[in-house]
Each structure stands twice: as C-alpha cells, then as structure tokens.
Scaffold this motif. Structure first.
Motif, PDB file in Angstrom:
ATOM      1  N   SER A   1     -60.812  50.934  -9.016  1.00 26.84           N
ATOM      2  CA  SER A   1     -60.313  49.592  -9.313  1.00 26.84           C
ATOM      3  C   SER A   1     -58.795  49.517  -9.199  1.00 26.84           C
ATOM      4  O   SER A   1     -58.253  48.500  -8.754  1.00 26.84           O
ATOM      5  N   ILE A   2     -58.108  50.584  -9.582  1.00 25.86           N
ATOM      6  CA  ILE A   2     -56.655  50.626  -9.394  1.00 25.86           C
ATOM      7  C   ILE A   2     -56.339  50.570  -7.906  1.00 25.86           C
ATOM      8  O   ILE A   2     -55.503  49.771  -7.458  1.00 25.86           O
ATOM      9  N   ALA A   3     -57.041  51.382  -7.115  1.00 26.40           N
ATOM     10  CA  ALA A   3     -56.809  51.425  -5.664  1.00 26.40           C
ATOM     11  C   ALA A   3     -57.117  50.087  -5.002  1.00 26.40           C
ATOM     12  O   ALA A   3     -56.436  49.687  -4.049  1.00 26.40           O
ATOM     13  N   ALA A   4     -58.119  49.377  -5.526  1.00 27.15           N
ATOM     14  CA  ALA A   4     -58.518  48.092  -4.947  1.00 27.15           C
ATOM     15  C   ALA A   4     -57.680  46.920  -5.456  1.00 27.15           C
ATOM     16  O   ALA A   4     -57.854  45.789  -5.007  1.00 27.15           O
ATOM     17  N   GLY A   5     -56.783  47.172  -6.412  1.00 28.26           N
ATOM     18  CA  GLY A   5     -55.936  46.108  -6.933  1.00 28.26           C
ATOM     19  C   GLY A   5     -56.585  45.256  -8.004  1.00 28.26           C
ATOM     20  O   GLY A   5     -56.075  44.189  -8.334  1.00 28.26           O
ATOM     21  N   ARG A   6     -57.700  45.699  -8.563  1.00 31.40           N
ATOM     22  CA  ARG A   6     -58.342  44.953  -9.653  1.00 31.40           C
ATOM     23  C   ARG A   6     -57.742  45.323 -11.003  1.00 31.40           C
ATOM     24  O   ARG A   6     -57.892  44.599 -11.977  1.00 31.40           O
ATOM     25  N   ILE A   7     -57.078  46.476 -11.041  1.00 23.43           N
ATOM     26  CA  ILE A   7     -56.379  46.927 -12.239  1.00 23.43           C
ATOM     27  C   ILE A   7     -54.974  47.317 -11.825  1.00 23.43           C
ATOM     28  O   ILE A   7     -54.782  47.991 -10.815  1.00 23.43           O
TER      29      ILE A   7
END
Length: 163
Positions: A80-86
């Motif tokens: 999620s960090i890598a995907a920009g959700r976090i």
C-alpha cells in the motif's frame, strides 16, 4: 486512519525525545537498522542471556529478527505504501530509529534481555503515526490502513464507515 507504530509492529514503551541525524528511511531500512542494533546488543550481552541465543552470529540474528516481524499484514502495508494508498513519513521513521536504537544501547547487559522489547516501541507522537492512510471513503482499498477517514475500514475492498 493512522498506522500505529508500523516500524515495530505495535511494541510500545517510552523513549526520551532527542533528535537524530539520520536521513529519511523507508520502512524496510528502518526495520533493518533497528534489527542490527538489537542483534549487536544481544551478542554484546550474551553472557547475561537467560538461555543460549537462537542465532550463531549478528548477521543470522538480523535475518531472523526481520523475518519474525514480517507477516502478510506487513507485506500488505508495504504494498500500500508502494501503491500510494499509505503515506510513509521517512523523516519521522529515521527519528524513531535513532530513539529506539538509543534506548537499546542505554540498557545495561544485566537487564537487556528483560527490557529490550520494551525499548523497541515509542510513545513519541512522531513514532506512533509513521504511516497515514490516503484513501477516501468510497474509494478502492486493500487493507484497513489504506483508509484516511477516522474509523473507516476496508470493507469489500472499499473504504467505508462500519455499520
């Protein structure tokens, strides 16, 4: 929703607030630095260990420490960090690593094995919210921590307030 102490998977204690000079750290880098200090201190204090150490050397210990904290949840957070959700705050992570490592290094060998896991956490507000969910209610998510609104959960892959 704020991630609670992602760096050390919820282990908490108090740390003195003092700054550090680390550059910003990714979640993986932060975990690696804490694992290194924990394992070095474990071997420094080996004579005081109540039982034989599980690993033959510091390098094996670091691998084992990191593996013990990795989980499906951890992998999902990293995705999620890598995907920009976090959003992950690398500067605060670096600050918290300095705090945690100082707390580990300040423990005398006589108490290290009793208190080391307490030193892995922090009550410092900068360390309690290293990641912040960015997904609005009604938008797609993969885990609860993706959701930005207080109390929102990822229900059927959509951030929503629970019924």
């Amino acid at each position: 929703m704020k991630l609670s102490n992602v760096l050390v998977i919820g282990v908490v204690s108090s740390l003195a607030a003092c700054g550090g000079d680390e550059d910003g750290l990714s979640q993986e880098q932060a975990l690696g630095k804490v694992a290194q200090t924990f394992c070095e201190r474990s071997f420094d204090c080996e004579a005081n260990s109540p039982e034989p150490l599980e690993y033959a050397n510091v390098a094996e210990c670091v691998v084992g420490f990191k593996a013990a904290l990795e989980s499906d949840e951890q992998a999902a957070i990293e995705a999620s960090i890598a995907a920009g959700r976090i959003s992950w705050n690398e500067d605060d992570a670096a600050y918290c690593v300095v705090q945690i490592n100082a707390a580990l290094n300040d423990l005398s060998c006589s108490v290290f094995f009793e208190q080391a896991f307490l030193a892995l956490g922090s009550e410092d507000p900068r360390c309690l919210a290293l990641g912040t969910g960015l997904v609005a209610d009604g938008d797609a998510c993969t885990i609860d921590d993706d959701c930005a609104a207080e109390g929102s959960l990822c229900i059927e892959l959509v951030c929503s307030q629970p019924l």
